[in-house]
Design a protein around this motif. Structure first.
Motif, PDB file in Angstrom:
ATOM      1  N   PRO A  35       0.802  -1.230   0.000  1.00  6.57           N
ATOM      2  CA  PRO A  35       0.000   0.000   0.000  1.00  6.57           C
ATOM      3  C   PRO A  35       0.833   1.278   0.000  1.00  6.57           C
ATOM      4  O   PRO A  35       0.342   2.331  -0.402  1.00  6.57           O
ATOM      5  CB  PRO A  35      -0.804  -0.120   1.311  1.00  6.57           C
ATOM      6  N   ARG A  36       2.102   1.184   0.417  1.00  2.76           N
ATOM      7  CA  ARG A  36       2.993   2.351   0.352  1.00  2.76           C
ATOM      8  C   ARG A  36       3.982   2.223  -0.802  1.00  2.76           C
ATOM      9  O   ARG A  36       3.880   2.895  -1.812  1.00  2.76           O
ATOM     10  CB  ARG A  36       3.724   2.520   1.691  1.00  2.76           C
ATOM     11  N   ASP A  37       4.906   1.306  -0.671  1.00  5.97           N
ATOM     12  CA  ASP A  37       5.961   1.172  -1.680  1.00  5.97           C
ATOM     13  C   ASP A  37       5.408   0.657  -3.002  1.00  5.97           C
ATOM     14  O   ASP A  37       5.940   0.948  -4.069  1.00  5.97           O
ATOM     15  CB  ASP A  37       7.041   0.228  -1.154  1.00  5.97           C
ATOM     16  N   GLY A  38       4.335  -0.116  -2.930  1.00  6.13           N
ATOM     17  CA  GLY A  38       3.740  -0.646  -4.145  1.00  6.13           C
ATOM     18  C   GLY A  38       2.985   0.385  -4.957  1.00  6.13           C
ATOM     19  O   GLY A  38       3.034   0.391  -6.181  1.00  6.13           O
ATOM     20  N   SER A  79       8.004  -7.180   1.487  1.00  7.67           N
ATOM     21  CA  SER A  79       7.558  -7.592   0.158  1.00  7.67           C
ATOM     22  C   SER A  79       6.272  -6.854  -0.168  1.00  7.67           C
ATOM     23  O   SER A  79       5.641  -6.244   0.695  1.00  7.67           O
ATOM     24  CB  SER A  79       7.343  -9.111   0.102  1.00  7.67           C
ATOM     25  N   SER A  80       5.894  -6.930  -1.434  1.00 10.13           N
ATOM     26  CA  SER A  80       4.716  -6.206  -1.918  1.00 10.13           C
ATOM     27  C   SER A  80       3.827  -7.172  -2.698  1.00 10.13           C
ATOM     28  O   SER A  80       4.308  -7.849  -3.617  1.00 10.13           O
ATOM     29  CB  SER A  80       5.155  -5.039  -2.804  1.00 10.13           C
ATOM     30  N   LEU A  81       2.582  -7.225  -2.348  1.00 12.04           N
ATOM     31  CA  LEU A  81       1.672  -8.194  -2.952  1.00 12.04           C
ATOM     32  C   LEU A  81       1.641  -8.051  -4.472  1.00 12.04           C
ATOM     33  O   LEU A  81       1.475  -6.955  -5.004  1.00 12.04           O
ATOM     34  CB  LEU A  81       0.264  -8.013  -2.377  1.00 12.04           C
ATOM     35  N   GLY A  82       1.801  -9.170  -5.156  1.00 11.91           N
ATOM     36  CA  GLY A  82       1.768  -9.168  -6.608  1.00 11.91           C
ATOM     37  C   GLY A  82       3.006  -8.611  -7.259  1.00 11.91           C
ATOM     38  O   GLY A  82       3.105  -8.575  -8.486  1.00 11.91           O
ATOM     39  N   GLY A  83       3.982  -8.143  -6.460  1.00 13.44           N
ATOM     40  CA  GLY A  83       5.196  -7.548  -7.010  1.00 13.44           C
ATOM     41  C   GLY A  83       5.052  -6.085  -7.357  1.00 13.44           C
ATOM     42  O   GLY A  83       5.858  -5.530  -8.106  1.00 13.44           O
ATOM     43  N   LEU A  84       4.043  -5.428  -6.796  1.00 18.10           N
ATOM     44  CA  LEU A  84       3.844  -3.999  -7.039  1.00 18.10           C
ATOM     45  C   LEU A  84       5.029  -3.181  -6.553  1.00 18.10           C
ATOM     46  O   LEU A  84       5.627  -3.504  -5.532  1.00 18.10           O
ATOM     47  CB  LEU A  84       2.607  -3.516  -6.272  1.00 18.10           C
ATOM     48  N   GLY A  85       5.328  -2.123  -7.261  1.00 14.16           N
ATOM     49  CA  GLY A  85       6.244  -1.132  -6.703  1.00 14.16           C
ATOM     50  C   GLY A  85       7.491  -0.878  -7.505  1.00 14.16           C
ATOM     51  O   GLY A  85       7.769  -1.494  -8.522  1.00 14.16           O
TER      52      GLY A  85
END
Length: 300
Positions: A14-17, A232-238
């Motif tokens: 929600p932040r870095d992604g 980590s970021s869900l789905g590889g977002l970011g």
């Protein structure tokens, strides 16, 4: 070889992604997404960043997001805070943990924070001091640990110097960032060998980007060194708006799958993770490209 029995995954999507996405997600979708993440078993969610909206317009709704999500007991809700003004808003929003950040690279620090490393220290010292006085825990990020888009290789002594300064300020944990995804497993272990001579492994986390497809291999190398906390970021977002060419963070769903297949406990529900990932694809207007999601989609 003794691997950890359990690992903590810290979700930064929600932040870095979202900070580097061209599409600004409606606030109600962000809130609903974070609420879904809260029910996956994730123990930690970095929900936003209290930065000036002109720098990161995608997170201009930080206060509304932080005050509107449904807090689940046992989940830590964190936010990135760059300065005193951001801290005031984060405290007003009752964020659980404050994250401060800087780079080991002088050039990247100037691009990212618009200050030299020396100029950054007193600003962060004030943020950490006041956050601790308010009973908040504080986490630190160091970017470009394994390489800089402007300077290339960063000497380990420089990384250690910045890290020591952050611990002296009072942070409880330090996340070491592979901001542009250039690290390899041998390099990761060499860096950790140096760090573990100075800092306990329990106070270190790793933050890998998957630019060259090595993030999971780097996590495995870190596990061998006794590290048990990963961002980590869900789905590889970011990505990083100040690191040209940097692709997304390592995907939470892929990390969770690998760890579980290795018999390492995360307490995270795979299916609920995938549901949360599929939910955010619609407002993003794109498919997330994690391996777990691609496999899941092909089997549907």
């Amino acid at each position: 070889m003794q691997l950890p029995k359990a690992v903590t995954i810290k979700e930064v999507g929600p932040r870095d992604g979202l900070q580097n996405e061209k599409i600004v997600i409606p606030v109600e979708d962000k809130i609903a997404w974070i609420n879904k993440l809260s029910h996956t078993g994730l123990p930690y969610i970095e929900v936003t960043s209290f930065v000036n909206p002109k720098w990161i317009p995608a997170l201009a709704d930080c206060y509304e997001v932080a005050t509107s999500i449904e807090r689940k007991e046992g989940v830590t809700y964190a936010a990135l805070v760059p300065n005193q003004r951001g801290l005031e808003k984060a405290l007003e929003a009752n964020i659980d943990e404050i994250s401060v950040f800087m780079s080991a690279s002088e050039s990247h620090n100037k691009q990212n924070i618009n200050k030299t490393i020396t100029e950054t220290y007193p600003i962060l010292e004030q943020v950490v001091r006041e956050a601790l006085a308010e009973g908040k825990s504080v986490r630190g990020y160091v970017s470009t640990v394994f390489g800089c888009p402007y300077e290339g290789h960063i000497e380990i002594d420089q990384v250690l110097k910045v890290s020591e300064k952050l611990f002296e300020m009072g942070i409880s944990e330090l996340s070491l960032g592979d901001t542009i995804g250039v690290a390899n497993p041998r390099q990761v272990q060499n860096v950790l060998e140096q760090f573990l001579r100075v800092f306990p492994k329990e106070r270190l986390a790793l933050h890998f980007h998957d630019t060259r497809g090595l993030a999971l291999a780097n996590i495995y190398a870190s596990l061998q060194m006794g590290i048990t906390t990963f961002d980590s970021s869900l789905g590889g977002l970011g990505g990083c708006p100040y690191a040209p060419g940097a692709s997304g963070n390592v995907a939470t769903d892929d990390v969770n799958y690998m760890l579980k297949q290795m018999g390492i406990e995360t307490n995270i529900d795979d299916e609920k993770l995938l549901e949360a990932a599929q939910y955010i694809e619609k407002p993003l207007n794109k498919k997330l490209m994690s391996h777990s999601l691609l496999v899941h989609s092909s089997n549907c």
